[in-house]
Motif scaffolding. Structure first.
Motif: not given
Length: 151
Positions: A120-123, A128-135
């Motif tokens: 959510e932070q990346h979105r 910041e945070g994790m991309s959808e691929r990383d998540a």
């Protein structure tokens, strides 16, 4: 004004904890602010207050509060990175839960919430945070609480 967001980038976990501890110890040793004795304490050998230690200022107390949150945030983030590392080296959720002093289910759920929060932070920020691929990769590694070992 001190806020966790304003301080977080300026401190590592180690430096935030050191500054927090410095302020906390000073606060514990100083005579209480607004003490009815006007800052003078009776000569009581059991009183830990040091009359030579000045009480924290308002800004220092606010910094202490904000640093407490910075330390909690950084420790929480590090905790979830360590959980991910534990899964990567084959630890079961039962082992991770035991290391955290909780159940495997609670550990797995907390890690899943952290992954969701990172995505959510990346979105919102785009960096910041994790991309959808990383998540997705983190979720695959996490597996389910009944799975033994890492994915």
């Amino acid at each position: 004004m001190f806020t966790p967001d304003s301080l977080e980038g300026d401190f590592t976990l180690l430096t935030a904890a050191a500054r927090y501890d410095e302020l906390r110890v000073r606060d514990a040793l100083a005579p209480a602010a607004g003490d009815a004795t006007g800052g003078e304490r009776p000569d009581d050998p059991n009183d830990p207050a040091d009359p030579e230690t000045p009480p924290l200022t308002r800004d220092e107390v606010l910094e202490l509060l904000a640093l407490g949150e910075v330390v909690a945030r950084k420790a929480g983030y590090g905790r979830q990175l360590a959980v991910r590392s534990a899964r990567a080296v084959g630890a079961s959720w039962s082992q991770i839960g035991a290391a955290l002093g909780t159940s495997k289910q609670a550990a797995w759920e907390a890690h899943g919430r952290w992954i969701d929060d990172q995505a959510e932070q990346h979105r919102h920020s785009g960096y910041e945070g994790m991309s959808e691929r990383d998540a997705a990769a983190a979720r695959a590694l996490a597996g389910d609480p009944d799975g033994e070992g890492g994915a």
